[in-house]
Design an enzyme around this catalytic site. Structure first.
Site, PDB file in Angstrom:
ATOM      1  N   ASN A   9     -35.941   9.409  18.302  1.00  0.00           N
ATOM      2  CA  ASN A   9     -35.729  10.280  19.458  1.00  0.00           C
ATOM      3  C   ASN A   9     -37.105  10.615  20.038  1.00  0.00           C
ATOM      4  O   ASN A   9     -37.845  11.404  19.462  1.00  0.00           O
ATOM      5  CB  ASN A   9     -35.002  11.552  18.980  1.00  0.00           C
ATOM      6  N   LYS A  11     -37.825  12.172  22.689  1.00  0.00           N
ATOM      7  CA  LYS A  11     -37.853  13.455  23.418  1.00  0.00           C
ATOM      8  C   LYS A  11     -38.602  13.290  24.746  1.00  0.00           C
ATOM      9  O   LYS A  11     -38.523  12.215  25.356  1.00  0.00           O
ATOM     10  CB  LYS A  11     -38.458  14.547  22.520  1.00  0.00           C
ATOM     11  N   HIS A  95     -27.992  17.701  20.879  1.00  0.00           N
ATOM     12  CA  HIS A  95     -29.218  17.968  20.108  1.00  0.00           C
ATOM     13  C   HIS A  95     -29.499  19.480  20.100  1.00  0.00           C
ATOM     14  O   HIS A  95     -29.246  20.169  21.091  1.00  0.00           O
ATOM     15  CB  HIS A  95     -30.401  17.206  20.711  1.00  0.00           C
ATOM     16  N   GLU A  97     -32.100  21.147  20.451  1.00  0.00           N
ATOM     17  CA  GLU A  97     -32.964  21.653  21.535  1.00  0.00           C
ATOM     18  C   GLU A  97     -32.141  21.932  22.780  1.00  0.00           C
ATOM     19  O   GLU A  97     -32.393  22.895  23.508  1.00  0.00           O
ATOM     20  CB  GLU A  97     -34.095  20.636  21.801  1.00  0.00           C
ATOM     21  N   GLU A 167     -28.881  17.772  11.412  1.00  0.00           N
ATOM     22  CA  GLU A 167     -30.267  18.143  11.657  1.00  0.00           C
ATOM     23  C   GLU A 167     -30.431  19.650  11.482  1.00  0.00           C
ATOM     24  O   GLU A 167     -30.170  20.422  12.415  1.00  0.00           O
ATOM     25  CB  GLU A 167     -30.664  17.770  13.091  1.00  0.00           C
ATOM     26  N   GLY A 173     -39.275  19.271  13.680  1.00  0.00           N
ATOM     27  CA  GLY A 173     -40.620  19.444  14.221  1.00  0.00           C
ATOM     28  C   GLY A 173     -41.467  20.448  13.448  1.00  0.00           C
ATOM     29  O   GLY A 173     -42.536  20.848  13.908  1.00  0.00           O
ATOM     30  N   SER A 213     -38.012  16.265  10.498  1.00  0.00           N
ATOM     31  CA  SER A 213     -39.274  15.930   9.824  1.00  0.00           C
ATOM     32  C   SER A 213     -39.154  14.737   8.866  1.00  0.00           C
ATOM     33  O   SER A 213     -39.754  14.741   7.792  1.00  0.00           O
ATOM     34  CB  SER A 213     -39.840  17.157   9.097  1.00  0.00           C
TER      35      SER A 213
HETATM   36  P1  PGA Z   1     -38.585  15.646  14.041  1.00  0.00           P
HETATM   37  O1  PGA Z   1     -37.371  15.690  15.109  1.00  0.00           O
HETATM   38  O2  PGA Z   1     -38.437  14.356  13.283  1.00  0.00           O
HETATM   39  O3  PGA Z   1     -39.833  15.695  14.868  1.00  0.00           O
HETATM   40  O4  PGA Z   1     -38.434  16.821  13.151  1.00  0.00           O
HETATM   41  C1  PGA Z   1     -36.083  15.264  14.785  1.00  0.00           C
HETATM   42  C2  PGA Z   1     -35.150  15.451  15.958  1.00  0.00           C
HETATM   43  O5  PGA Z   1     -35.304  16.427  16.714  1.00  0.00           O
HETATM   44  O6  PGA Z   1     -34.236  14.647  16.180  1.00  0.00           O
END
Ligand code: PGA
Length: 251
Positions: A9, A11, A95, A97, A167, A173, A213
């Site tokens: 992803n 982003k 997601h 976010e 997730e 992140g 992560s």
């Molecule tokens: P990350 O993000 O691997 O940077 O923690 C995962 C995601 O948001 O899908």
């Protein structure tokens, strides 16, 4: 048998030319991979250029979001039909976010899933609890609500292309990965829910992937867990060496 899937992803990172460069490197690095579905999700503006770059390779293309209509007066939105036209195979839906920053509800996520599936694309439905919810012992309740609300009235037949990404929001992140046991426990819980909502066949065939992560260091341990079928990778998917190692479950 569930085929593993590793999805990157990207982003809101990488311009069109940067996206094509990264995709070109991945095509070269991963040309021998055929036992894993490898998927990358660039920004909307880079999708069709990256689709060209991926032609002839087995890497598949995903969008990071969609709007649950075909076309019409929906300023600023992009439908699954248009994503398919741009070369996408998958769409990430719900997601965290978007749930947090854009107030996406389970009902809206359900409309998107239905539209993605009826268009012939494969959804990656993201669910997961926040740190506070975990500390308040609400993980199971949150996963149940998001899964049931997101899936809504989708039929068993419509579940065939579904990928679910667990997730935990506190791991996204932050550099804090769930332990193998924590991740496996949540994945098992989700699989049991699928059995309750649908049947044991759907529970056994649906791919449930972990996100938060994921790095070369922790991918092998996660992938050894019985109910973990892959990973949704954010930060580490932006570096060709890291993402290639993750796809190979290599430190
Ligand atoms: P990350 O993000 O691997 O940077 O923690 C995962 C995601 O948001 O899908």
């Amino acid at each position: 048998m569930r085929k593993p899937i590793i999805a990157g992803n990207w982003k809101l990172h990488k311009t069109i030319s940067e996206s094509c460069e990264l995709a070109t490197q991945l095509v070269a690095d991963l040309s021998d991979i055929d036992d894993i579905d490898v998927v990358i999700a660039p920004v909307f503006t880079a999708l069709s250029a990256v689709a060209e770059t991926l032609k002839g390779s087995s890497i598949q293309l995903a969008a990071q979001n969609c709007f649950p209509e075909t076309s019409g007066a929906f300023t600023g939105e992009v439908s699954p039909d248009f994503l398919q036209d741009a070369g996408c195979n998958y769409v990430i839906v719900g997601h965290s976010e978007r749930r947090q920053l854009l107030n996406e509800t389970d009902a809206f996520i359900n409309q998107k899933l239905l539209k993605v599936i009826t268009t012939g694309l494969k959804p990656i439905l993201c669910i997961g609890e926040t740190l506070q919810q975990r500390q308040n012992d609400q993980m199971q309740e949150v996963l149940r609500t998001q899964l049931k609300g997101g899936l809504g009235n989708l039929s068993a037949a419509q579940m065939a292309p579904m990928v679910i990404a667990y997730e935990p929001v506190w791991a996204i992140g932050t550099g804090k990965t769930a332990t193998n046991d924590q991740a496996q426990e949540a994945h098992r819980f989700i699989r049991n829910l699928l059995q309750q909502i649908y049947n044991s066949e759907i529970a056994a065939q649906t791919r449930i992937i972990y996100g938060g992560s994921v790095k070369p260091d922790n991918v092998a341990g996660l992938m050894q867990q019985e109910d973990i079928d892959g990973a949704l990778v954010g930060g580490a998917s932006l570096k060709v060496a890291d993402f290639s190692r993750i796809v190979r479950f290599e430190k």
